[in-house]
Write an enzyme that holds these catalytic residues in place. Structure first.
Site, PDB file in Angstrom:
ATOM      1  N   GLU A 168      22.345  12.237  34.743  1.00 42.06           N
ATOM      2  CA  GLU A 168      21.395  13.298  35.068  1.00 42.06           C
ATOM      3  C   GLU A 168      20.331  12.751  36.012  1.00 42.06           C
ATOM      4  O   GLU A 168      19.794  11.685  35.778  1.00 42.06           O
ATOM      5  CB  GLU A 168      20.752  13.830  33.775  1.00 42.06           C
ATOM      6  N   CYS A 297      11.781   6.588  32.543  1.00 39.71           N
ATOM      7  CA  CYS A 297      13.048   6.202  33.188  1.00 39.71           C
ATOM      8  C   CYS A 297      12.947   4.944  34.039  1.00 39.71           C
ATOM      9  O   CYS A 297      13.591   3.939  33.723  1.00 39.71           O
ATOM     10  CB  CYS A 297      13.554   7.358  34.035  1.00 39.71           C
ATOM     11  N   LYS A 357       3.011  11.415  35.756  1.00 35.82           N
ATOM     12  CA  LYS A 357       2.975  12.048  37.083  1.00 35.82           C
ATOM     13  C   LYS A 357       2.600  13.509  36.891  1.00 35.82           C
ATOM     14  O   LYS A 357       2.589  14.007  35.744  1.00 35.82           O
ATOM     15  CB  LYS A 357       4.307  11.908  37.796  1.00 35.82           C
TER      16      LYS A 357
HETATM   17  P1  NAD Z   1      13.722  12.050  24.673  1.00 38.30           P
HETATM   18  O1  NAD Z   1      13.211  10.912  23.892  1.00 38.30           O
HETATM   19  O2  NAD Z   1      12.771  13.061  25.209  1.00 38.30           O
HETATM   20  O3  NAD Z   1      14.820  12.840  23.819  1.00 38.30           O
HETATM   21  C1  NAD Z   1      15.802  12.240  23.059  1.00 38.30           C
HETATM   22  C2  NAD Z   1      16.082  13.144  21.868  1.00 38.30           C
HETATM   23  O4  NAD Z   1      17.222  12.647  21.170  1.00 38.30           O
HETATM   24  C3  NAD Z   1      14.949  13.199  20.848  1.00 38.30           C
HETATM   25  O5  NAD Z   1      14.580  14.546  20.618  1.00 38.30           O
HETATM   26  C4  NAD Z   1      15.541  12.558  19.596  1.00 38.30           C
HETATM   27  O6  NAD Z   1      15.028  13.118  18.404  1.00 38.30           O
HETATM   28  C5  NAD Z   1      17.016  12.870  19.780  1.00 38.30           C
HETATM   29  N1  NAD Z   1      17.920  12.007  19.006  1.00 38.30           N
HETATM   30  C6  NAD Z   1      17.901  10.664  18.845  1.00 38.30           C
HETATM   31  N2  NAD Z   1      18.911  10.264  18.039  1.00 38.30           N
HETATM   32  C7  NAD Z   1      19.593  11.372  17.693  1.00 38.30           C
HETATM   33  C8  NAD Z   1      20.733  11.617  16.895  1.00 38.30           C
HETATM   34  N3  NAD Z   1      21.366  10.610  16.276  1.00 38.30           N
HETATM   35  N4  NAD Z   1      21.147  12.877  16.733  1.00 38.30           N
HETATM   36  C9  NAD Z   1      20.503  13.906  17.347  1.00 38.30           C
HETATM   37  N5  NAD Z   1      19.417  13.736  18.120  1.00 38.30           N
HETATM   38  C10 NAD Z   1      18.963  12.492  18.312  1.00 38.30           C
HETATM   39  O7  NAD Z   1      14.557  11.398  25.864  1.00 38.30           O
HETATM   40  P2  NAD Z   1      14.814  12.015  27.327  1.00 38.30           P
HETATM   41  O8  NAD Z   1      13.656  11.768  28.200  1.00 38.30           O
HETATM   42  O9  NAD Z   1      15.357  13.391  27.180  1.00 38.30           O
HETATM   43  O10 NAD Z   1      15.975  11.036  27.830  1.00 38.30           O
HETATM   44  C11 NAD Z   1      17.273  11.079  27.270  1.00 38.30           C
HETATM   45  C12 NAD Z   1      18.185  10.234  28.137  1.00 38.30           C
HETATM   46  O11 NAD Z   1      18.275  10.807  29.450  1.00 38.30           O
HETATM   47  C13 NAD Z   1      17.702   8.807  28.343  1.00 38.30           C
HETATM   48  O12 NAD Z   1      18.808   7.945  28.421  1.00 38.30           O
HETATM   49  C14 NAD Z   1      17.012   8.868  29.681  1.00 38.30           C
HETATM   50  O13 NAD Z   1      16.998   7.623  30.340  1.00 38.30           O
HETATM   51  C15 NAD Z   1      17.885   9.848  30.425  1.00 38.30           C
HETATM   52  N6  NAD Z   1      17.203  10.549  31.518  1.00 38.30           N
HETATM   53  C16 NAD Z   1      15.924  10.966  31.356  1.00 38.30           C
HETATM   54  C17 NAD Z   1      15.295  11.646  32.384  1.00 38.30           C
HETATM   55  C18 NAD Z   1      13.868  12.094  32.245  1.00 38.30           C
HETATM   56  O14 NAD Z   1      13.270  12.441  33.254  1.00 38.30           O
HETATM   57  N7  NAD Z   1      13.308  12.123  31.053  1.00 38.30           N
HETATM   58  C19 NAD Z   1      15.986  11.923  33.574  1.00 38.30           C
HETATM   59  C20 NAD Z   1      17.311  11.523  33.688  1.00 38.30           C
HETATM   60  C21 NAD Z   1      17.908  10.822  32.650  1.00 38.30           C
END
Ligand code: NAD
Length: 484
Positions: A168, A297, A357
């Protein structure tokens, strides 16, 4: 070359355009993906093991600040999108399961993949037919192999599942628009069957039908220029994500280094980056000098990319340097504030911007938070304001010397100086006469270069920004601090 999809392929049964999707993890990525998949016509179940978060979502409340998300959530039919804590139910009901759980950094820089592993093991227990497991989380190369291994160790036959890497690229603050108008959709898989499922899922974006629909979220894609899809191997897809983030971080560190050169020779980084960005080979984005990158990230992805490279016996010290320059950027800014205010103990600072940001409430690895922490440690009294991140920031910083204001103007009242740490567009629109009236002294430290130096000097401000000659009497002190 982006893949041209042949929709006459029998694998891509057009009559079966609606796909049952489970998204695991209702965070910044998972929630946006789930809402957007429902928006483009699929049936989506969004799962999280945080029962409080699921309760909030079931009640129609959104736990994050992201443009368009509330409207899109409100307009989905209840059967198009639902929220649950039961991964087993979601897996059984779905053909594709997107894993979007966190992959935070470990002490040694490696990505912590334990959440991904535990979700894979849990999915394995509920597989009741062919499923595509999609890596949406950012993960190091080889993760899709590992996920496949975990599934098999937990009793899933090879033919029952395919694991696909579909990284993503959304940016917080513009996540919905980025998701629905992507520069590219990368699908990493050797399996034609899995690719056909992913092609059906993204079809409204890749054939342009979503963009001609009334009420679709506007953005850069259109019916004539729909989103391109690129099919790669799973390993290449995993590397595309890490390499893209590392490259963007490198661009930011590069321009920050150039900003420091500008300060040494009284040149203007805004002019330099404008001139560089006009070269189409370079491009103007990610060429803004400031306080360095932050967020959930870039810092962790750079660490993880370096860690996996080192494990492969490769020397990626370039990334170490990118990190070093980034960290130094905050130290340099702190030195400037210190040098222009002389003693920090007891000084009242108005801080505008706490999120990492503009456009988001996310404060993870926010340069603003770490700078406010330093101001507080040096004895400052801080009045902060951020349009979205104050609640999270107050809980994290938790200091009696920090208060949150109702508005940007209120934060300024009787402050010894204004410090701008996040590039929210509304800060650039502030009425500077009112700013001057409210401050005890007309001193502005701008970590995001929101204002014009000459205009600030004309208005009588002592104005210290990044990569541009400081106006007025503190110039000499700032120059000394920079060399120290
Ligand atoms: P986040 O911490 O906001 O969300 C992760 C969610 O996963 C949380 O709500 C948590 O409760 C849930 N979770 C954890 N273990 C779980 C399980 N066993 N079962 C069900 N739910 C579970 O993280 P995010 O910012 O959404 O990032 C997620 C991934 O996407 C990461 O690898 C990140 O690097 C990637 N990513 C993030 C972005 C960004 O801008 N935030 C952009 C691209 C990619």
């Amino acid at each position: 070359m982006p893949q041209k999809i042949d929709f006459s392929d029998p694998l891509l049964d057009a009559s079966d355009s609606k796909v049952g999707i489970a998204v695991v993890g209702c965070g910044y990525v998972g929630l946006v993906a789930a809402v957007c998949f429902a928006e483009i016509g699929h049936t989506v179940i969004c799962v999280d093991n945080d029962a409080t978060k699921i309760g909030e979502l079931q009640a129609g409340r959104i736990p994050i600040h992201e443009n368009h998300l509330a409207e899109l959530l409100r307009t989905q039919k209840p059967d198009a999108l639902r929220f649950t804590t039961s991964l087993a139910d979601a897996v059984r009901a779905s053909e594709a399961i997107f894993v979007a759980v966190g992959t935070p950094p470990l002490e040694n820089g490696d990505a912590d993949l334990s959440y991904v592993e535990s979700v894979a093991a849990e999915i394995a227990r509920s597989v009741n037919g062919y499923k595509v497991i999609v890596e949406k989380s950012t993960v190091p190369v080889y993760t899709s192999d590992w996920v496949g291994r975990v599934l098999r160790r937990n009793g899933v036959d090879r033919g029952q599942v395919d694991v696909v890497s579909n990284p993503e690229f959304l940016r917080e603050g513009t996540a919905v628009v980025d998701f629905l108008h992507p520069d590219r959709i990368v699908v990493g898989t050797a399996s034609n069957r899995a690719f056909s499922v992913l092609s059906r899922i993204y079809r409204p974006l890749t054939d342009g039908s979503y963009y001609r629909r009334a009420g679709s979220v506007p953005g850069s894609c259109s019916e004539a220029q729909p989103a391109p899809i690129l099919r790669t191997s799973a390993k290449s897809a995993e590397l595309i994500k890490h390499a893209s983030n590392a490259f963007l971080a490198m661009k930011i560190s590069f321009i920050n280094l150039v900003a420091n050169v500008c300060e040494s020779v009284d040149a203007d980084i805004e002019e330099v980056s404008q001139g560089m960005g006009m070269d189409r080979r370079i491009g103007s984005r990610f060429l803004s000098a400031g306080l360095g990158y932050g967020g959930s990230c870039f810092p962790k992805d750079i660490k993880a990319f370096r860690a996996i490279s080192e494990q492969l016996g490769l020397d990626f010290t370039l990334l170490k340097e990118v990190e070093r320059i980034n960290n130094r950027q905050q130290t340099l800014f702190l030195k400037k504030v210190r040098s222009a205010l002389w003693n920090l103990r007891g000084k009242r600072l108005a801080v505008l911007g706490l999120a990492f940001k503009g456009g988001t409430d996310d404060i993870r690895e926010s340069p603003a938070i770490s700078l406010v922490r330093s101001f507080l440690a040096e004895g400052c009294i801080v009045s902060g304001y951020d349009p979205a991140a104050m609640e999270r920031a107050a809980a994290t910083l938790n200091s009696p010397n920090l208060s949150m204001a109702e508005s940007a103007y209120e934060a300024l009242d009787r402050a010894d100086a204004l410090v701008i740490l996040t590039e929210w567009p509304e800060f650039a629109q502030l009425d500077l006469d009112e700013v001057k009236r409210r401050l005890a002294h007309p001193i502005v430290f701008d970590g995001r270069n929101l204002f014009d130096c000459a205009d600030m000097a004309r208005r009588g401000f002592t104005y210290v920004s990044v990569g541009r000659p400081p106006a007025d009497e503190c110039a000499e002190m700032v120059a000394i601090a920079r060399r120290a």
